[in-house]
Write a protein that holds these residues in place. Structure first.
Motif, PDB file in Angstrom:
ATOM      1  N   PRO A  99       0.824  -1.216   0.000  1.00 22.83           N
ATOM      2  CA  PRO A  99       0.000   0.000   0.000  1.00 22.83           C
ATOM      3  C   PRO A  99       0.856   1.263   0.000  1.00 22.83           C
ATOM      4  N   GLY A 100       0.404   2.262  -0.745  1.00 22.02           N
ATOM      5  CA  GLY A 100       1.100   3.538  -0.792  1.00 22.02           C
ATOM      6  C   GLY A 100       2.172   3.635  -1.860  1.00 22.02           C
ATOM      7  N   MET A 101       2.439   2.564  -2.568  1.00 20.29           N
ATOM      8  CA  MET A 101       3.455   2.577  -3.612  1.00 20.29           C
ATOM      9  C   MET A 101       2.972   3.323  -4.856  1.00 20.29           C
ATOM     10  N   THR A 125      -0.731   4.438  -6.436  1.00 24.01           N
ATOM     11  CA  THR A 125      -0.682   5.334  -7.587  1.00 24.01           C
ATOM     12  C   THR A 125      -0.203   4.534  -8.795  1.00 24.01           C
ATOM     13  N   VAL A 126      -1.012   4.532  -9.847  1.00 24.77           N
ATOM     14  CA  VAL A 126      -0.724   3.744 -11.043  1.00 24.77           C
ATOM     15  C   VAL A 126      -0.509   4.686 -12.223  1.00 24.77           C
ATOM     16  N   ASP A 139     -13.407   1.680 -10.714  1.00 25.86           N
ATOM     17  CA  ASP A 139     -14.263   1.297  -9.582  1.00 25.86           C
ATOM     18  C   ASP A 139     -13.507   0.381  -8.629  1.00 25.86           C
ATOM     19  N   ARG A 140     -12.315   0.786  -8.270  1.00 28.61           N
ATOM     20  CA  ARG A 140     -11.493  -0.066  -7.409  1.00 28.61           C
ATOM     21  C   ARG A 140     -12.113  -0.194  -6.022  1.00 28.61           C
ATOM     22  N   GLY A 144      -8.420   5.078  -1.506  1.00 24.13           N
ATOM     23  CA  GLY A 144      -7.368   5.991  -1.938  1.00 24.13           C
ATOM     24  C   GLY A 144      -6.775   5.620  -3.272  1.00 24.13           C
ATOM     25  N   GLY A 145      -5.646   6.255  -3.563  1.00 20.46           N
ATOM     26  CA  GLY A 145      -4.945   5.975  -4.801  1.00 20.46           C
ATOM     27  C   GLY A 145      -5.381   6.862  -5.946  1.00 20.46           C
TER      28      GLY A 145
END
Length: 262
Positions: A99-101, A125-126, A139-140, A144-145
């Motif tokens: 998480p958070g990457m 973050t992608v 629709d994850r 967050g992200g």
């Protein structure tokens, strides 16, 4: 006998069936057999070419030459191949993410499977050059992200490439790059049939702290027209147990970690 009143999908299936049977087809002949205009046939051929099912030529279409280094298979055709292996590779690769990457995910059918797995990672973050992969995260379920999609010109393999994509990447950096490839080989390294896609893939690798190649074992020994990186730049290779033992030994000399999954 003239066939009429077919749905577009049925018509394209017949066109593809005839092309496979004969090796090539002519627009005029297809129009007569299917009972539609030549313009309709050309639109069908355009769609089949976009899907990577065939190559358009003057006055008709032909099957792609098997094993050609310059052949660029379409996303839909590739997505139907080796689905079990791609799913296993995707699950194993997703376990490398926390998480958070921030992650780069390039266009491809294995990376598309990976994207589905990454939807469950919180605050991720992608950055991607694939519209299909970007849509996966709309629709994850995780909290967050964000998703950053590069601009550019779309290739048959669903990658956005070109000067705009390059400009977008110049100021971006990520913790991990997940790279799907057309092929990986001891001598040729990582490769693709598309020159502009090679450029973007190279930048993805250069702008990430860790590089992870995700590829089923059938990609081993495949060499595309454009190489974009030697195997030595790869930190992790995630593949399946179809990879031969002889290849595993060679790859472990060049790649830090090789993961084979069932």
């Amino acid at each position: 006998m003239v066939v009429i009143d077919l749905l577009p999908a049925e018509r394209r299936a017949r066109i593809l069936e005839q092309t496979r049977a004969q090796g090539s087809v002519r627009v005029a002949d297809l129009a007569q057999v299917l009972g539609v205009s030549e313009m309709t046939v050309r639109r069908d051929l355009d769609q089949l070419a976009t899907d990577g099912e065939l190559h358009k030529v003057h006055g008709g279409a032909r099957l792609a030459a098997p094993g050609s280094a310059s052949e660029e298979p379409g996303f839909l055709r590739k997505s139907r191949l080796h689905q079990g292996q791609k799913s296993a590779v995707a699950k194993a690769a997703a376990a490398l993410v926390e998480p958070g990457m921030s992650v780069f995910v390039n266009s491809g059918t294995t990376t598309f499977a990976l994207a589905r797995e990454l939807r469950a990672v919180e605050d991720l973050t992608v950055v991607t050059n694939s519209p299909r992969i970007a849509q996966v995260f709309e629709d994850r379920p995780a909290a967050g992200g964000q998703v950053v999609m590069l601009g550019g010109v779309r290739t048959p393999s669903d990658a956005l490439v070109g000067p705009l994509a390059v400009r977008c990447l110049e100021t971006l950096h990520a913790d991990v790059c997940f790279m799907g490839v057309h092929g990986f080989d001891i001598e040729a390294g990582l490769s693709t049939p598309n020159m502009l896609e090679a450029q973007v893939n190279r930048m993805f690798l250069e702008h990430a702290n860790r590089s992870v190649v995700v590829a089923d074992a059938t990609k081993w020994g495949t060499v595309g027209l454009y190489g974009f990186a030697p195997l030595e730049v790869v930190d992790d290779l995630v593949t399946d147990t179809g990879l031969p033992e002889s290849a595993l030994n060679e790859l472990e000399e060049r790649i830090t970690r090789v993961h084979r999954v069932a």
